[in-house]
Motif scaffolding. Structure first.
Motif, PDB file in Angstrom:
ATOM      1  N   LYS A  64       0.837  -1.191   0.000  1.00 49.12           N
ATOM      2  CA  LYS A  64       0.000   0.000   0.000  1.00 49.12           C
ATOM      3  C   LYS A  64       0.875   1.245   0.000  1.00 49.12           C
ATOM      4  N   VAL A 120      -7.667  14.178  10.544  1.00 47.38           N
ATOM      5  CA  VAL A 120      -7.877  13.021   9.661  1.00 47.38           C
ATOM      6  C   VAL A 120      -6.571  12.244   9.506  1.00 47.38           C
ATOM      7  N   MET A 150      -5.753  10.033  12.358  1.00 48.95           N
ATOM      8  CA  MET A 150      -6.555   8.814  12.419  1.00 48.95           C
ATOM      9  C   MET A 150      -6.068   7.758  11.440  1.00 48.95           C
ATOM     10  N   TYR A 151      -5.431   8.216  10.361  1.00 49.15           N
ATOM     11  CA  TYR A 151      -4.978   7.282   9.327  1.00 49.15           C
ATOM     12  C   TYR A 151      -3.500   7.500   9.001  1.00 49.15           C
ATOM     13  N   ASP A 167      -1.202   5.423   8.475  1.00 52.67           N
ATOM     14  CA  ASP A 167      -0.673   4.477   7.494  1.00 52.67           C
ATOM     15  C   ASP A 167      -1.091   4.832   6.070  1.00 52.67           C
ATOM     16  N   ASP A 168      -2.048   5.764   5.945  1.00 51.25           N
ATOM     17  CA  ASP A 168      -2.532   6.163   4.623  1.00 51.25           C
ATOM     18  C   ASP A 168      -1.937   7.485   4.139  1.00 51.25           C
ATOM     19  N   GLN A 196     -12.034  14.570   4.690  1.00 53.20           N
ATOM     20  CA  GLN A 196     -11.568  13.187   4.573  1.00 53.20           C
ATOM     21  C   GLN A 196     -11.929  12.589   3.217  1.00 53.20           C
ATOM     22  N   THR A 210      -9.463  10.722   0.635  1.00 52.21           N
ATOM     23  CA  THR A 210      -9.559   9.266   0.433  1.00 52.21           C
ATOM     24  C   THR A 210     -10.313   8.868  -0.829  1.00 52.21           C
ATOM     25  N   LYS A 251     -14.058   6.010   4.592  1.00 51.67           N
ATOM     26  CA  LYS A 251     -13.517   5.422   5.811  1.00 51.67           C
ATOM     27  C   LYS A 251     -14.250   6.003   7.018  1.00 51.67           C
ATOM     28  N   ASN A 252     -14.090   5.368   8.160  1.00 53.80           N
ATOM     29  CA  ASN A 252     -14.669   5.902   9.384  1.00 53.80           C
ATOM     30  C   ASN A 252     -14.149   7.321   9.618  1.00 53.80           C
ATOM     31  N   SER A 253     -15.054   8.194  10.025  1.00 51.10           N
ATOM     32  CA  SER A 253     -14.679   9.590  10.217  1.00 51.10           C
ATOM     33  C   SER A 253     -14.169   9.838  11.633  1.00 51.10           C
TER      34      SER A 253
END
Length: 389
Positions: A2, A23, A26-27, A29-30, A271, A275, A280-282
């Motif tokens: 990824k 945001v 929360m992510y 890894d993204d 977000q 994305t 994704k979950n907010s």
């Protein structure tokens, strides 16, 4: 494997910038934060730099930039000056640029980011209001989709996913009505800046909040919607939705209406712009409690009192650099209101006077936009100087 999306946040210390970083938290890894920028908020920028470890930092105010350099202990490249945000977006290490600076200062970095082939998440209305034809032509040539961050335009963007745009009958752009919904002209004669900043729903920056009070914000969004979705002004209606539950709607030729509905939380459209096309979950973790809404309110705006809306339609339909003048005159009028030089209702008068005397011209370049913007500001200042409180 990824891939992590590397982002630049122009205006990282502002309301949208701070929520964008929520945001990212929360992510992790993204997303990675490759670049951040601020105008003067050195203290918050230092905290963000320490937490997110960007490779590039831009500060547009030179005094603040020099102060930052004396305090910063990291390894990022620091660029100072008014053109710094326009330069950092060219970096090959950046995949997506989120533009959340205020005013026409967002135009040049947007054009540079497009020219560099970056993904664009746009939270700056003035970029398209002042230079819509230039920006959209540049994006088309580079085959870049501009993903809107404003809640209303994100809503329309989502409503149109998978739809044939030629089947649009109307875009229904919603507005909260701001703090002065339902007020009379007499009641607005003596409102203060503090009164105008008491927005009933959204927590926004100074300029956007004041624009919401005058509804110039919605006028800017009308013009932005025209450019983003290539829809004629006759096919865009504005509706007051004070609960800020329906963020906007699209009505199609067969009579069907698709609405994007959700709690008023800017982290949701931010977000989605990051994305897209995934959901994704907010960070908000808030879902609509439908039991609270016995009635959903929709009203027509008072276009006689809030002349900003009439003027937006007029400027948009006139074309050329008329919308540039609309934006510039409003910015100068808002500054004058903040400085106590004019009262609230005179904001409308200043912009109206500038538009009535404006010589509309076609714009073919970024330089044309700057010249039009400068001339409109000069004209607005002349109108302001005639006013005696």
């Amino acid at each position: 494997m990824k891939l992590v999306k590397r982002i630049a946040i122009l205006g990282s210390t502002g309301s949208i910038g701070r929520q964008t970083l929520e945001v990212v938290r929360m992510y992790p890894d993204d997303f990675s934060v490759e670049a951040i920028s601020a105008n003067r908020n050195v203290e918050l920028l230092l905290k963000q730099a320490k937490e997110f470890n960007p490779s590039i930092i831009a500060i547009t105010d030179e005094f603040a930039g020099n102060k930052f350099l004396t305090m910063y202990k990291g390894n990022a490249e620091v660029i100072i000056g008014k053109d710094s945000i326009s330069e950092i977006v060219k970096a090959s290490s950046i995949d997506l640029v989120l533009i959340s600076v205020v005013g026409i200062s967002g135009l040049k970095p947007t054009l540079n980011a497009i020219d560099s082939g970056k993904e664009i998440a746009l939270a700056n209305k003035e970029t398209l209001v002042a230079g819509g034809s230039i920006v959209m032509n540049a994006a088309k040539n580079k085959k870049i989709v501009i993903k809107p961050v404003d809640s209303e335009h994100s809503a329309i963007f989502q409503c149109l996913m998978g739809q044939d745009k030629s089947s649009i009958h109307k875009i229904l752009l919603t507005a909260s009505g701001g703090p002065f919904r339902g007020k009379t002209k007499e009641e607005l004669k003596f409102v203060t800046v503090n009164d105008a900043l008491k927005h009933p729903t959204w927590n926004m920056g100074l300029k956007v909040t004041l624009d919401s009070a005058t509804m110039f914000n919605k006028g800017l969004e009308l013009i932005e919607a025209h450019w983003l979705f290539n829809v004629d002004y006759e096919n865009i209606d504005i509706l007051i939705q004070p609960q800020s539950l329906i963020h906007s709607m699209v009505e199609f030729n067969d009579g069907s209406v698709i609405a994007q509905i959700g709690n008023p939380d800017m982290r949701i459209p931010i977000q989605f712009a990051l994305t897209y096309p995934d959901r994704k979950n907010s960070p908000s973790r808030q879902y609509v409690d439908w039991t609270k809404y016995g009635n959903i309110i929709l009203e027509k705006p008072d276009v006689e009192l809030f002349k900003s809306l009439k003027m937006a339609y007029y400027a948009g339909k006139s074309g050329g650099n008329m919308t540039t003048a609309y934006n510039a005159a409003n910015e100068e009028a808002i500054k004058a209101f903040i400085d106590g030089k004019i009262n609230f209702l005179q904001i409308f008068d200043v912009v109206e006077s500038v538009l009535n005397k404006w010589d509309t011209k076609i714009m073919n370049s970024f330089e044309d936009v700057l010249i039009s913007d400068k001339n409109a500001r000069i004209n607005a200042k002349k109108e302001i100087s005639k006013i005696n409180l």
